[in-house]
Design an enzyme around this catalytic site. Structure first.
Site, PDB file in Angstrom:
ATOM      1  CG  LEU A   1     -64.912  46.624   9.803  1.00  0.00           C
ATOM      2  CD1 LEU A   1     -65.233  47.627  10.541  1.00  0.00           C
ATOM      3  CD2 LEU A   1     -64.999  45.121  11.748  1.00  0.00           C
TER       4      LEU A   1
ATOM      5  CB  SER B   1     -45.399  52.447  23.604  1.00  0.00           C
ATOM      6  OG  SER B   1     -45.649  51.769  21.952  1.00  0.00           O
TER       7      SER B   1
ATOM      8  N   GLY C   1     -57.816  43.459  33.202  1.00  0.00           N
ATOM      9  CA  GLY C   1     -56.976  42.850  34.506  1.00  0.00           C
ATOM     10  C   GLY C   1     -58.541  43.087  35.535  1.00  0.00           C
TER      11      GLY C   1
ATOM     12  CG  ASP D   1     -58.944  50.133  30.952  1.00  0.00           C
ATOM     13  OD1 ASP D   1     -58.216  48.702  31.284  1.00  0.00           O
ATOM     14  OD2 ASP D   1     -58.688  51.286  31.583  1.00  0.00           O
TER      15      ASP D   1
ATOM     16  CG  HIS E   1     -54.879  40.130  29.154  1.00  0.00           C
ATOM     17  ND1 HIS E   1     -55.609  41.859  29.184  1.00  0.00           N
ATOM     18  CD2 HIS E   1     -53.926  40.182  30.006  1.00  0.00           C
ATOM     19  CE1 HIS E   1     -54.916  42.362  30.043  1.00  0.00           C
ATOM     20  NE2 HIS E   1     -54.004  41.964  30.659  1.00  0.00           N
TER      21      HIS E   1
ATOM     22  CG  LEU F   1     -57.696  60.830  25.401  1.00  0.00           C
ATOM     23  CD1 LEU F   1     -57.562  62.093  24.397  1.00  0.00           C
ATOM     24  CD2 LEU F   1     -59.203  60.609  24.937  1.00  0.00           C
TER      25      LEU F   1
HETATM   26  C1  FPP Z   1     -56.431  47.013  28.844  1.00  0.00           C
HETATM   27  O1  FPP Z   1     -56.838  46.614  30.704  1.00  0.00           O
HETATM   28  C2  FPP Z   1     -56.783  45.605  28.229  1.00  0.00           C
HETATM   29  C3  FPP Z   1     -55.150  45.724  27.651  1.00  0.00           C
HETATM   30  C4  FPP Z   1     -54.173  46.393  28.264  1.00  0.00           C
HETATM   31  C5  FPP Z   1     -55.135  45.137  26.476  1.00  0.00           C
HETATM   32  C6  FPP Z   1     -56.434  44.675  25.140  1.00  0.00           C
HETATM   33  C7  FPP Z   1     -56.095  43.160  24.619  1.00  0.00           C
HETATM   34  C8  FPP Z   1     -56.736  42.875  24.924  1.00  0.00           C
HETATM   35  C9  FPP Z   1     -58.610  42.811  24.832  1.00  0.00           C
HETATM   36  C10 FPP Z   1     -56.439  41.214  23.503  1.00  0.00           C
HETATM   37  C11 FPP Z   1     -55.950  41.589  22.592  1.00  0.00           C
HETATM   38  C12 FPP Z   1     -56.565  41.499  21.596  1.00  0.00           C
HETATM   39  C13 FPP Z   1     -56.315  40.638  20.469  1.00  0.00           C
HETATM   40  C14 FPP Z   1     -56.772  41.167  19.417  1.00  0.00           C
HETATM   41  C15 FPP Z   1     -55.018  39.968  20.012  1.00  0.00           C
HETATM   42  P1  FPP Z   1     -55.883  46.094  32.101  1.00  0.00           P
HETATM   43  O2  FPP Z   1     -55.404  45.462  31.773  1.00  0.00           O
HETATM   44  O3  FPP Z   1     -55.376  47.384  31.827  1.00  0.00           O
HETATM   45  O4  FPP Z   1     -57.719  46.187  32.702  1.00  0.00           O
HETATM   46  P2  FPP Z   1     -56.649  46.986  34.597  1.00  0.00           P
HETATM   47  O5  FPP Z   1     -57.267  48.038  33.911  1.00  0.00           O
HETATM   48  O6  FPP Z   1     -58.773  46.516  35.279  1.00  0.00           O
HETATM   49  O7  FPP Z   1     -55.896  46.035  34.694  1.00  0.00           O
END
Ligand code: FPP
Length: 240
Positions: free
Chosen positions: A127, A62, A19, A16, A33, A184
């Site tokens: 792994l 999802s 963004g 997390d 991302h 979670l």
């Molecule tokens: C949460 O941060 C993160 C996600 C919803 C996406 C996580 C994805 C990646 C790290 C890249 C994808 C990885 C691969 C291997 C393809 P958020 O966007 O909710 O952050 P915020 O809470 O600061 O808005």
């Protein structure tokens, strides 16, 4: 129930903060991302030397379908690129890749790309990297229950063995969430029954190999009792 296995720890991470990391720099969320994928590479390279045998990363829940179409498309594209560009390194490093979650709602071609990457890395033994994508723990549990009911065996072992289809889903030893939130979010709810929980305010793009080492070291200092008693109390009882 397991307390760490011969084949290493199962560490699960809710990645997390991408963004917010981007917004704080005046950048589009998509850039956060992209930076997050770099962190995925760092953590995957560092995991075996931390004793991690299974690493499950929450890349797309999802619930994330509710995000703006452009952000959803960017996340789909990042997975596509990762599968196309990183498989050789995964093979070289002995990493087996599995993607857990629903396949029936992914954009055209992505399911096939996942299957190719899984086949190419199937012999990896250092792994097991599991990327959770269009994943919901409640959905996984309901699917397992439907399959168990069809097979006429609704025991806990049967459920546990069917949680992610054909992909093994061992109990989680350590669940980490970056980005400061403490929830979670429908991730591995069955497998986390006895997980140790760790939360850090570090945004995922800033999470380093050193942060991973610290988190695992702190985990090793915890006493896991699985509902039993501390070792000293057990010794006291057997002496009494
Ligand atoms: C949460 O941060 C993160 C996600 C919803 C996406 C996580 C994805 C990646 C790290 C890249 C994808 C990885 C691969 C291997 C393809 P958020 O966007 O909710 O952050 P915020 O809470 O600061 O808005």
């Amino acid at each position: 129930m397991q307390s760490g296995r011969d084949d290493g720890l199962h560490v699960a991470i809710i990645m997390d903060g991408n963004g917010r990391w981007a917004t704080a720099r005046g950048l589009p969320r998509k850039v956060g991302h992209e930076a997050g994928v770099e962190t995925v590479r760092r953590v995957v390279r560092a995991a075996p030397s931390e004793g991690i045998g299974t690493l499950t990363l929450y890349a797309f829940s999802s619930d994330n379908w509710r995000r703006p179409k452009t952000e959803v498309a960017a996340l789909m594209q990042l997975l596509r690129r990762y599968l196309a560009g990183d498989v050789d390194e995964l093979v070289d490093n002995g990493v087996r890749l599995s993607v857990i979650g629903r396949r029936d709602r992914l954009p055209f071609g992505l399911g096939a790309a996942i299957a190719r990457a899984e086949a190419a890395t199937a012999s990896g033994r250092k792994l097991h990297l599991r990327i959770a994508f269009d994943y919901s723990a409640r959905w996984a549990i309901a699917e397992a229950a439907r399959n168990c009911a069809a097979a006429g065996d609704i025991s806990e072992d049967a459920m546990a063995s069917r949680l992610c289809g054909a992909v093994a889903s061992p109990d989680v030893d350590l669940l980490l969430r970056t980005g400061g939130e403490k929830r979670l979010s429908d991730f591995l709810l069955w497998e986390c029954a006895y997980a140790e929980l760790a939360f850090t305010g570090v945004m995922w793009p800033d999470f380093s190999a050193g942060d991973l080492a610290e988190t695992v070291a702190a985990f090793h200092c915890r006493e896991r009792r699985f509902g039993g008693l501390p070792d000293e109390a057990l010794q006291d009882r057997s002496a009494a």
